[in-house]
Scaffold this active site. Structure first.
Site, PDB file in Angstrom:
ATOM      1  N   ARG A  31       1.001  -1.099   0.018  1.00  0.00           N
ATOM      2  CA  ARG A  31       0.016   0.041  -0.229  1.00  0.00           C
ATOM      3  C   ARG A  31       0.831   1.229   0.220  1.00  0.00           C
ATOM      4  O   ARG A  31       0.416   2.344  -0.567  1.00  0.00           O
ATOM      5  CB  ARG A  31      -1.035  -0.062   1.144  1.00  0.00           C
ATOM      6  CG  ARG A  31      -2.125  -1.094   1.027  1.00  0.00           C
ATOM      7  CD  ARG A  31      -3.168  -0.960   2.274  1.00  0.00           C
ATOM      8  NE  ARG A  31      -2.299  -1.461   3.282  1.00  0.00           N
ATOM      9  CZ  ARG A  31      -2.077  -2.837   3.625  1.00  0.00           C
ATOM     10  NH1 ARG A  31      -2.549  -3.756   2.921  1.00  0.00           N
ATOM     11  NH2 ARG A  31      -1.468  -2.940   5.054  1.00  0.00           N
ATOM     12  N   GLU A  46       3.138  -5.882  13.582  1.00  0.00           N
ATOM     13  CA  GLU A  46       2.058  -5.998  14.620  1.00  0.00           C
ATOM     14  C   GLU A  46       1.264  -7.214  14.517  1.00  0.00           C
ATOM     15  O   GLU A  46       1.007  -7.794  15.337  1.00  0.00           O
ATOM     16  CB  GLU A  46       1.039  -4.780  14.168  1.00  0.00           C
ATOM     17  CG  GLU A  46      -0.150  -4.621  15.274  1.00  0.00           C
ATOM     18  CD  GLU A  46      -1.128  -3.816  14.907  1.00  0.00           C
ATOM     19  OE1 GLU A  46      -1.225  -3.447  13.706  1.00  0.00           O
ATOM     20  OE2 GLU A  46      -2.041  -3.779  15.578  1.00  0.00           O
TER      21      GLU A  46
END
Ligand code: AMP
Length: 186
Positions: free
Chosen positions: A75, A112
């Site tokens: 992205r 994460e």
């Protein structure tokens, strides 16, 4: 969710952008709230505002001039390429392992959600080139820190990191140790 720039122009930019970021709970794994930016990318006015907002921070009179803008797969590419064009800079992809065809430097790091290795071409920068890193989301900062390490190893000077979204509660800004610019913070 409006895509009519005319009808939403009275609403502050930040609110319009927030409205276009979709929270997807428990994706890609339980406990993660994924920030889906596809509604924002699909909105012409919002997308343009984001590109302009990211580029503005690094214009020649603010934080630039910039020689290269780095986009982090995948992205980050979507945002970094138009920012590079806007700044009159080159674009450099930092990609997941095994995707770049030439000699690379590699860095592994914790996400994460999971672990990853990123790579950059060894000849991506001339020594001392001024580089800005762009990504969609700053979470724990591992991705950005690994990318900054790769840029330095390849000879670039990292001016800073710009992201569309900062998940401030994860402390990535402190962990990454860079000049961080975020358009939206949660
Ligand atoms: P981190 O290394 O923890 O800062 O994670 C940042 C990278 O993982 C970015 O490239 C993001 O695209 C992706 N990422 C991490 N957490 C999220 C999230 N909650 N929503 C969307 N993307 C995320």
């Amino acid at each position: 969710m409006s895509t009519d720039a005319g009808s939403v122009s009275a609403v502050p930019l930040e609110q319009r952008l927030l409205h276009l970021v979709r929270d997807v709970p428990d994706w890609p794994r339980p406990g993660v709230v994924f920030k889906d930016i596809t509604p924002l990318l699909a909105d012409p006015a919002a997308f343009a505002s984001v590109v302009d907002g990211l580029a503005e921070r690094w214009s020649p009179t603010v934080g630039g001039p910039v020689d290269k803008v780095v986009g982090i797969e995948a992205r980050g590419f979507i945002l970094a390429a138009p920012v590079a064009y806007r700044l009159g800079a080159g674009f450099v992809p930092v990609r997941k392992t095994g995707k770049l065809p030439w000699q690379t430097y590699a860095a592994s790091y914790a996400l994460e959600y999971g672990e990853a290795t990123l790579e950059v071409h060894q000849d991506a920068f001339c020594r001392g080139e001024r580089v800005v890193i762009i990504d969609d989301v700053l979470a724990t900062g591992g991705t950005a820190a690994a990318t900054a390490g790769l840029v330095k190893r390849a000879g670039g000077e990292v001016l800073g990191l710009s992201v569309l979204i900062e998940l401030a509660f994860l402390g990535g800004r402190a962990a990454v140790g860079l000049d961080v610019h975020a358009l939206l913070a949660f």
